[in-house]
Design a protein around this motif. Structure first.
Motif, PDB file in Angstrom:
ATOM      1  N   LEU A  88       0.832  -1.210   0.000  1.00  0.00           N
ATOM      2  CA  LEU A  88       0.000   0.000   0.000  1.00  0.00           C
ATOM      3  C   LEU A  88       0.861   1.252   0.000  1.00  0.00           C
ATOM      4  N   LEU A  89       1.942   1.218   0.735  1.00  0.00           N
ATOM      5  CA  LEU A  89       2.828   2.377   0.807  1.00  0.00           C
ATOM      6  C   LEU A  89       3.401   2.725  -0.561  1.00  0.00           C
ATOM      7  N   GLU A  90       3.653   1.717  -1.383  1.00  0.00           N
ATOM      8  CA  GLU A  90       4.164   1.961  -2.732  1.00  0.00           C
ATOM      9  C   GLU A  90       3.145   2.689  -3.595  1.00  0.00           C
ATOM     10  N   ARG A  91       1.913   2.695  -3.174  1.00  0.00           N
ATOM     11  CA  ARG A  91       0.848   3.326  -3.964  1.00  0.00           C
ATOM     12  C   ARG A  91       0.351   4.616  -3.323  1.00  0.00           C
ATOM     13  N   ALA A  92       1.103   5.110  -2.370  1.00  0.00           N
ATOM     14  CA  ALA A  92       0.701   6.312  -1.633  1.00  0.00           C
ATOM     15  C   ALA A  92       1.368   7.548  -2.223  1.00  0.00           C
ATOM     16  N   ALA A  93       0.593   8.583  -2.458  1.00  0.00           N
ATOM     17  CA  ALA A  93       1.130   9.864  -2.901  1.00  0.00           C
ATOM     18  C   ALA A  93       1.861  10.542  -1.743  1.00  0.00           C
ATOM     19  N   PRO A  94       2.797  11.438  -2.013  1.00  0.00           N
ATOM     20  CA  PRO A  94       3.421  12.194  -0.920  1.00  0.00           C
ATOM     21  C   PRO A  94       2.357  12.902  -0.078  1.00  0.00           C
ATOM     22  N   GLY A  95       2.451  12.773   1.230  1.00  0.00           N
ATOM     23  CA  GLY A  95       1.470  13.392   2.118  1.00  0.00           C
ATOM     24  C   GLY A  95       0.200  12.586   2.315  1.00  0.00           C
ATOM     25  N   ALA A  96       0.106  11.416   1.678  1.00  0.00           N
ATOM     26  CA  ALA A  96      -1.080  10.566   1.848  1.00  0.00           C
ATOM     27  C   ALA A  96      -1.200  10.105   3.299  1.00  0.00           C
ATOM     28  N   ARG A  97      -2.426   9.796   3.696  1.00  0.00           N
ATOM     29  CA  ARG A  97      -2.659   9.365   5.068  1.00  0.00           C
ATOM     30  C   ARG A  97      -3.262   7.967   5.116  1.00  0.00           C
ATOM     31  N   PHE A  98      -2.778   7.191   6.082  1.00  0.00           N
ATOM     32  CA  PHE A  98      -3.322   5.875   6.402  1.00  0.00           C
ATOM     33  C   PHE A  98      -4.122   6.015   7.691  1.00  0.00           C
ATOM     34  N   LEU A  99      -5.369   5.579   7.678  1.00  0.00           N
ATOM     35  CA  LEU A  99      -6.181   5.605   8.892  1.00  0.00           C
ATOM     36  C   LEU A  99      -6.775   4.223   9.099  1.00  0.00           C
ATOM     37  N   TYR A 100      -6.558   3.667  10.301  1.00  0.00           N
ATOM     38  CA  TYR A 100      -7.101   2.354  10.617  1.00  0.00           C
ATOM     39  C   TYR A 100      -7.244   2.217  12.128  1.00  0.00           C
ATOM     40  N   TRP A 101      -8.068   1.227  12.513  1.00  0.00           N
ATOM     41  CA  TRP A 101      -8.362   0.963  13.915  1.00  0.00           C
ATOM     42  C   TRP A 101      -7.743  -0.356  14.347  1.00  0.00           C
ATOM     43  N   ASN A 102      -7.444  -0.474  15.629  1.00  0.00           N
ATOM     44  CA  ASN A 102      -7.115  -1.742  16.266  1.00  0.00           C
ATOM     45  C   ASN A 102      -8.146  -2.011  17.352  1.00  0.00           C
ATOM     46  N   MET A 103      -8.635  -3.240  17.418  1.00  0.00           N
ATOM     47  CA  MET A 103      -9.528  -3.587  18.520  1.00  0.00           C
ATOM     48  C   MET A 103      -8.751  -4.197  19.682  1.00  0.00           C
ATOM     49  N   MET A 104      -8.051  -5.283  19.398  1.00  0.00           N
ATOM     50  CA  MET A 104      -7.317  -5.937  20.481  1.00  0.00           C
ATOM     51  C   MET A 104      -5.870  -6.268  20.116  1.00  0.00           C
ATOM     52  N   ALA A 105      -5.579  -6.362  18.829  1.00  0.00           N
ATOM     53  CA  ALA A 105      -4.212  -6.659  18.398  1.00  0.00           C
ATOM     54  C   ALA A 105      -3.517  -5.358  17.993  1.00  0.00           C
ATOM     55  N   PRO A 106      -2.452  -4.950  18.680  1.00  0.00           N
ATOM     56  CA  PRO A 106      -1.794  -3.673  18.360  1.00  0.00           C
ATOM     57  C   PRO A 106      -1.061  -3.750  17.025  1.00  0.00           C
ATOM     58  N   ARG A 107      -1.379  -2.800  16.129  1.00  0.00           N
ATOM     59  CA  ARG A 107      -0.735  -2.731  14.832  1.00  0.00           C
ATOM     60  C   ARG A 107      -0.448  -1.272  14.472  1.00  0.00           C
ATOM     61  N   SER A 108       0.705  -1.039  13.876  1.00  0.00           N
ATOM     62  CA  SER A 108       1.057   0.264  13.321  1.00  0.00           C
ATOM     63  C   SER A 108       2.068   0.016  12.214  1.00  0.00           C
ATOM     64  N   ALA A 109       2.621   1.075  11.634  1.00  0.00           N
ATOM     65  CA  ALA A 109       3.564   0.914  10.532  1.00  0.00           C
ATOM     66  C   ALA A 109       4.692  -0.036  10.930  1.00  0.00           C
ATOM     67  N   PRO A 110       5.021  -1.014  10.092  1.00  0.00           N
ATOM     68  CA  PRO A 110       6.111  -1.948  10.399  1.00  0.00           C
ATOM     69  C   PRO A 110       7.419  -1.205  10.652  1.00  0.00           C
ATOM     70  N   GLN A 111       8.220  -1.771  11.525  1.00  0.00           N
ATOM     71  CA  GLN A 111       9.444  -1.102  11.979  1.00  0.00           C
ATOM     72  C   GLN A 111      10.317  -0.649  10.819  1.00  0.00           C
ATOM     73  N   ASP A 112      10.507  -1.496   9.816  1.00  0.00           N
ATOM     74  CA  ASP A 112      11.433  -1.147   8.744  1.00  0.00           C
ATOM     75  C   ASP A 112      10.845  -0.181   7.728  1.00  0.00           C
ATOM     76  N   LEU A 113       9.582   0.239   7.931  1.00  0.00           N
ATOM     77  CA  LEU A 113       8.955   1.227   7.049  1.00  0.00           C
ATOM     78  C   LEU A 113       8.666   2.546   7.753  1.00  0.00           C
ATOM     79  N   ARG A 114       8.961   2.625   9.041  1.00  0.00           N
ATOM     80  CA  ARG A 114       8.563   3.808   9.813  1.00  0.00           C
ATOM     81  C   ARG A 114       9.331   5.067   9.418  1.00  0.00           C
ATOM     82  N   HIS A 115      10.462   4.913   8.747  1.00  0.00           N
ATOM     83  CA  HIS A 115      11.183   6.089   8.282  1.00  0.00           C
ATOM     84  C   HIS A 115      10.470   6.771   7.117  1.00  0.00           C
TER      85      HIS A 115
END
Length: 363
Positions: A305-332
């Motif tokens: 998905l990140l490869e298809r994101a325009a500069p400044g694009a936003r990702f919005l998502y929810w977690n209910m019980m399993a914690p998830r965020s940008a993978p460590q090697d992509l956080r830069h």
């Protein structure tokens, strides 16, 4: 190697017949500028429709489930053929004695596959409304019918929605709601086993740790005390099965004509979201899909998905019980927006999620 969610879970029936994320929060999390392109999980379709209020160029709505796509197709046909009040009747936000006729009218505008699915559900639609016939909605209906009466009287349930200030809400919750029966019954009914059997797919809990019942109790307390339950349509629906004047974004009268005029900007795709549509996108509405994935699978899909994101694009998502965020090697490559998140979380009426994640792609 982990097995993907489409191989572990069933997607044949309607799981969610209405949105269980707050579209007001969704819209506030994205840039408010016309002409954007969004890639969105289809789900029941309500939040896809709500994104039209941002005046986009296009919304690509993808889902693994033909049944969920049929939910959005029914909504789009309803917007084109029904008045606003008729729409609310058909989808169960208002009482109605003519849902059978309204459904028949709307299905004339649908493709044969969508028509067949909804005709098979005609009895349930007539009784409950088209927004209340999914597995998740049925799960809450069982809770209201068989479990909640064992915990509280009807008067106590109705009293949840009285207007109070926060101290009074806290007193009510501790004195009248938070009893032993509440703790016991929620531990049983909202266990991963029962929730997977009656509500969500069991595979959706493969990457969850901790007690589902304890999570539910924490989030109900937040919605009943820290927020104002009198203004919460999700809590009212769960506890009473009745709608209220606080409607989801896409169902509001003031938005109805605008959404109807922009329906041709929606493109529907059956399949994985990371393979849907072409080109780059300015916003990604991902619901809680990463919760169903291992960390390995999350990193793989997030990267695509990140490869298809325009500069400044936003990702919005929810977690209910399993914690998830940008993978460590992509956080830069992305920046999480905690200050914006914090404000959105206080407003989020879909109280059952443990976290809301908003990340912006580097410019």
């Amino acid at each position: 190697m982990s097995v993907s969610i489409d191989q572990r879970a069933s997607f044949e029936a309607i799981r969610y017949a209405r949105a269980w994320e707050d579209a007001d929060v969704l819209l506030s999390g994205f840039h408010a500028r016309p002409g954007q392109r969004f890639l969105s999980i289809c789900a029941a379709g309500d939040n896809v429709l709500a994104l039209l209020m941002l005046d986009p160029q296009e919304i690509v709505a993808a889902d693994l489930s033909t049944a969920q796509i049929a939910c959005l197709q029914l909504r789009m046909a309803a917007f084109r053929t029904l008045s606003h009040e008729e729409f609310l009747e058909l989808f169960g936000a208002r009482p109605s004695s003519r849902r059978d006729l309204l459904l028949e009218q709307v299905l004339q505008e649908c493709d044969p596959e969508t028509r067949s699915l909804w005709q098979s559900l005609a009895t349930e639609v007539e009784k409950y409304g088209a927004g209340n016939v999914g597995k998740f909605e049925t799960y809450f209906r069982h809770f209201r019918r068989y479990v909640l009466p064992l915990i509280h009287s009807r008067s106590t349930i109705e009293s949840v929605f009285a207007e109070r200030d926060r101290p009074a809400r806290e007193r009510f919750f501790e004195d009248r709601w938070n009893n032993r029966r509440w703790n016991l019954c929620t531990s049983l009914f909202f266990s991963r086993t029962v929730m997977g059997w009656l509500g969500r797919d069991p595979a959706f809990f493969d990457h969850v740790d901790g007690s589902a019942g304890a999570h539910v109790r924490r989030k109900v307390r937040f919605a009943a005390v820290d927020q104002d339950p009198s203004q919460n349509p999700y809590m009212r629906e769960i506890l009473t099965g009745r709608g209220c004047d606080v409607l989801p974004t896409a169902w509001r009268a003031e938005n109805y004509a605008t959404i109807e005029a922009r329906l041709d900007r929606i493109s529907l795709v059956k399949g994985p979201i990371d393979q849907a549509g072409e080109g780059v996108f300015d916003g990604f509405n991902l619901s809680d899909i990463f919760e169903y994935m291992s960390l390995e699978e999350t990193a793989k899909i997030y990267g695509k998905l990140l490869e298809r994101a325009a500069p400044g694009a936003r990702f919005l998502y929810w977690n209910m019980m399993a914690p998830r965020s940008a993978p460590q090697d992509l956080r830069h490559r992305v920046q999480r927006l905690p200050d914006v998140e914090a404000g959105l979380k206080q407003l989020d009426k879909a109280f059952f999620y443990s976290d809301l994640v908003l990340e912006e792609v580097a410019g």
